[in-house]
Design a protein around this motif. Structure first.
Motif, PDB file in Angstrom:
ATOM      1  N   TYR A  36       0.930  -1.310  -0.085  1.00 45.39           N
ATOM      2  CA  TYR A  36      -0.082  -0.282  -0.114  1.00 45.39           C
ATOM      3  C   TYR A  36       0.878   1.227  -0.155  1.00 45.39           C
ATOM      4  O   TYR A  36       1.813   1.226   0.552  1.00 45.39           O
ATOM      5  CB  TYR A  36      -1.102   0.010   1.299  1.00 45.39           C
ATOM      6  N   GLN A  38       1.020   5.478   0.928  1.00 44.23           N
ATOM      7  CA  GLN A  38       0.098   6.355   1.384  1.00 44.23           C
ATOM      8  C   GLN A  38       0.593   7.813   1.293  1.00 44.23           C
ATOM      9  O   GLN A  38       1.861   7.911   1.837  1.00 44.23           O
ATOM     10  CB  GLN A  38       0.116   5.979   3.167  1.00 44.23           C
ATOM     11  N   LYS A  42      -3.335  11.423   3.418  1.00 43.66           N
ATOM     12  CA  LYS A  42      -4.044  10.537   2.380  1.00 43.66           C
ATOM     13  C   LYS A  42      -4.394   9.064   3.186  1.00 43.66           C
ATOM     14  O   LYS A  42      -3.693   9.085   4.171  1.00 43.66           O
ATOM     15  CB  LYS A  42      -3.848  10.709   1.095  1.00 43.66           C
ATOM     16  N   ARG A  43      -5.288   8.452   2.698  1.00 45.99           N
ATOM     17  CA  ARG A  43      -5.777   7.307   3.007  1.00 45.99           C
ATOM     18  C   ARG A  43      -4.617   6.267   2.230  1.00 45.99           C
ATOM     19  O   ARG A  43      -4.306   6.401   1.134  1.00 45.99           O
ATOM     20  CB  ARG A  43      -6.991   6.897   2.498  1.00 45.99           C
ATOM     21  N   PRO A  44      -4.431   5.095   2.882  1.00 47.57           N
ATOM     22  CA  PRO A  44      -3.513   3.868   2.220  1.00 47.57           C
ATOM     23  C   PRO A  44      -4.407   3.561   0.924  1.00 47.57           C
ATOM     24  O   PRO A  44      -5.387   3.312   1.010  1.00 47.57           O
ATOM     25  CB  PRO A  44      -3.443   2.856   3.173  1.00 47.57           C
ATOM     26  N   LEU A  46      -3.875   0.544  -2.320  1.00 50.88           N
ATOM     27  CA  LEU A  46      -3.217  -0.653  -2.776  1.00 50.88           C
ATOM     28  C   LEU A  46      -2.653  -0.169  -4.329  1.00 50.88           C
ATOM     29  O   LEU A  46      -2.988   0.376  -5.037  1.00 50.88           O
ATOM     30  CB  LEU A  46      -4.235  -1.801  -3.109  1.00 50.88           C
ATOM     31  N   PHE A  89       3.659   0.712   2.663  1.00 50.85           N
ATOM     32  CA  PHE A  89       3.434  -0.458   3.636  1.00 50.85           C
ATOM     33  C   PHE A  89       3.355  -1.695   2.927  1.00 50.85           C
ATOM     34  O   PHE A  89       2.623  -2.096   2.269  1.00 50.85           O
ATOM     35  CB  PHE A  89       2.466  -0.101   4.399  1.00 50.85           C
ATOM     36  N   ASN A  98      -8.052 -11.981   2.493  1.00 47.85           N
ATOM     37  CA  ASN A  98      -7.107 -10.884   2.864  1.00 47.85           C
ATOM     38  C   ASN A  98      -7.598 -10.352   4.342  1.00 47.85           C
ATOM     39  O   ASN A  98      -7.196  -9.122   4.651  1.00 47.85           O
ATOM     40  CB  ASN A  98      -7.048  -9.902   1.995  1.00 47.85           C
ATOM     41  N   GLU A  99      -8.444 -11.248   5.224  1.00 45.39           N
ATOM     42  CA  GLU A  99      -8.867 -10.923   6.491  1.00 45.39           C
ATOM     43  C   GLU A  99      -7.641 -10.649   7.152  1.00 45.39           C
ATOM     44  O   GLU A  99      -6.492 -11.300   6.868  1.00 45.39           O
ATOM     45  CB  GLU A  99      -9.548 -11.946   6.975  1.00 45.39           C
ATOM     46  N   LYS A 100      -7.596  -9.809   8.372  1.00 46.84           N
ATOM     47  CA  LYS A 100      -6.551  -9.728   9.333  1.00 46.84           C
ATOM     48  C   LYS A 100      -5.139  -9.686   8.577  1.00 46.84           C
ATOM     49  O   LYS A 100      -4.164 -10.387   8.998  1.00 46.84           O
ATOM     50  CB  LYS A 100      -6.498 -10.989   9.955  1.00 46.84           C
ATOM     51  N   LEU A 101      -4.748  -8.511   7.849  1.00 46.81           N
ATOM     52  CA  LEU A 101      -3.930  -8.354   7.266  1.00 46.81           C
ATOM     53  C   LEU A 101      -2.796  -7.852   8.423  1.00 46.81           C
ATOM     54  O   LEU A 101      -3.027  -7.201   9.401  1.00 46.81           O
ATOM     55  CB  LEU A 101      -3.803  -7.114   6.292  1.00 46.81           C
ATOM     56  N   PHE A 103       0.580  -5.423   8.946  1.00 45.23           N
ATOM     57  CA  PHE A 103       1.164  -4.672   8.167  1.00 45.23           C
ATOM     58  C   PHE A 103       2.681  -4.318   8.704  1.00 45.23           C
ATOM     59  O   PHE A 103       3.029  -4.480  10.106  1.00 45.23           O
ATOM     60  CB  PHE A 103       0.445  -3.095   8.276  1.00 45.23           C
ATOM     61  N   GLY A 104       3.653  -4.043   7.915  1.00 46.06           N
ATOM     62  CA  GLY A 104       4.955  -3.613   7.972  1.00 46.06           C
ATOM     63  C   GLY A 104       4.943  -2.139   8.886  1.00 46.06           C
ATOM     64  O   GLY A 104       3.633  -1.458   8.727  1.00 46.06           O
ATOM     65  N   THR A 105       6.028  -1.740   9.290  1.00 46.24           N
ATOM     66  CA  THR A 105       6.038  -0.448   9.876  1.00 46.24           C
ATOM     67  C   THR A 105       5.920   0.764   8.829  1.00 46.24           C
ATOM     68  O   THR A 105       6.206   1.932   9.303  1.00 46.24           O
ATOM     69  CB  THR A 105       7.167  -0.367  10.958  1.00 46.24           C
TER      70      THR A 105
END
Lengths: 113, 115
Positions: A36, A38, A42-44, A46, A89, A98-101, A103-105
């Motif tokens: 993703y 960002q 703004k919003r993230p 894909l 990200f 893709n439930e419960k992604l 994310f990296g930092t």
């Protein structure tokens, strides 16, 4: 649970050069790996994703590679442009969809004109 | 299509106050999510709902409750706000059972400050 590590946290590249961001994951059952973007305030959104049955995927200047054995995946941006400046990200999922992604930092990419 | 909408955009609370963050999507998605975003921490899942009437805890659920009111709406409630809940909150939705379409669509976010 799943743990996703992302490096580097910041990256500056000259316009026109390539940028590479790397992520590792811990759960060998993970099967879906999206990236993703960002932009500031703004919003993230894909930009590209890859499933575990594929080793590489490309979309114009963006590519993602996956090494299941080493449990790492990378984002490659070629011919970088100022509009590529953003936070990126990576994420991983062990769910059927893709439930419960997890994310990296994030990596803050700055393109230097 | 408006996509995913969130209200309010900004909110300041005092410690101990309660509030509900609202989220709605018009894409007929089954799954909805609440994340919080803190500097250097990425996006962390608070709760998610795989379908109307179901909810599950994510990575950081403590101090929050959720309600999946119907297929369109998924709200996040802070019963007694704490300074540690100062963050940007994002709602997202997806339709993971739609073949090949795994993208999560995010709302514009709510910036919450707890003093």
């Amino acid at each position: 649970g799943e743990n996703v590590e992302q490096h580097p946290s910041t990256l500056s590249v000259q316009e026109g050069d390539s940028a590479v961001i790397k992520c590792t994951y811990s759960d060998s059952a993970s099967n879906y790996f999206p990236w993703y973007k960002q932009e500031l305030g703004k919003r993230p959104q894909l930009i590209i994703d890859i499933r575990s049955n594929v080793g590489e995927k490309k979309d114009q200047r963006i590519a993602v590679t996956l090494n299941k054995t080493a449990k790492h995946f990378s984002l490659h941006i070629t011919e970088t442009q100022p509009e590529d400046s953003a936070v990126y990200f990576c994420a991983a999922s062990t769910a059927r969809g893709n439930e419960k992604l997890t994310f990296g930092t994030g990596t803050r990419l700055t393109i230097i004109p | 299509n408006a996509g995913v909408t969130q209200t309010p955009k900004f909110q300041v609370l005092k410690t101990g106050q309660s509030m509900t963050l609202q989220c709605a999507q018009d894409m007929n998605h089954n799954s909805m999510y609440w994340y919080r975003q803190d500097p250097g921490m990425g996006l962390r899942l608070i709760y998610y709902s795989a379908s109307e009437g179901t909810t599950d805890k994510g990575e950081v659920p403590n101090g929050y409750n959720v309600s999946r009111l119907n297929k369109r709406e998924f709200s996040l409630r802070l019963e007694s706000a704490a300074p540690s809940q100062t963050s940007v909150y994002f709602c997202a939705s997806s339709d993971p059972h739609s073949r090949g379409r795994y993208e999560q669509y995010f709302g514009p976010g709510t910036r919450l400050t707890v003093t």
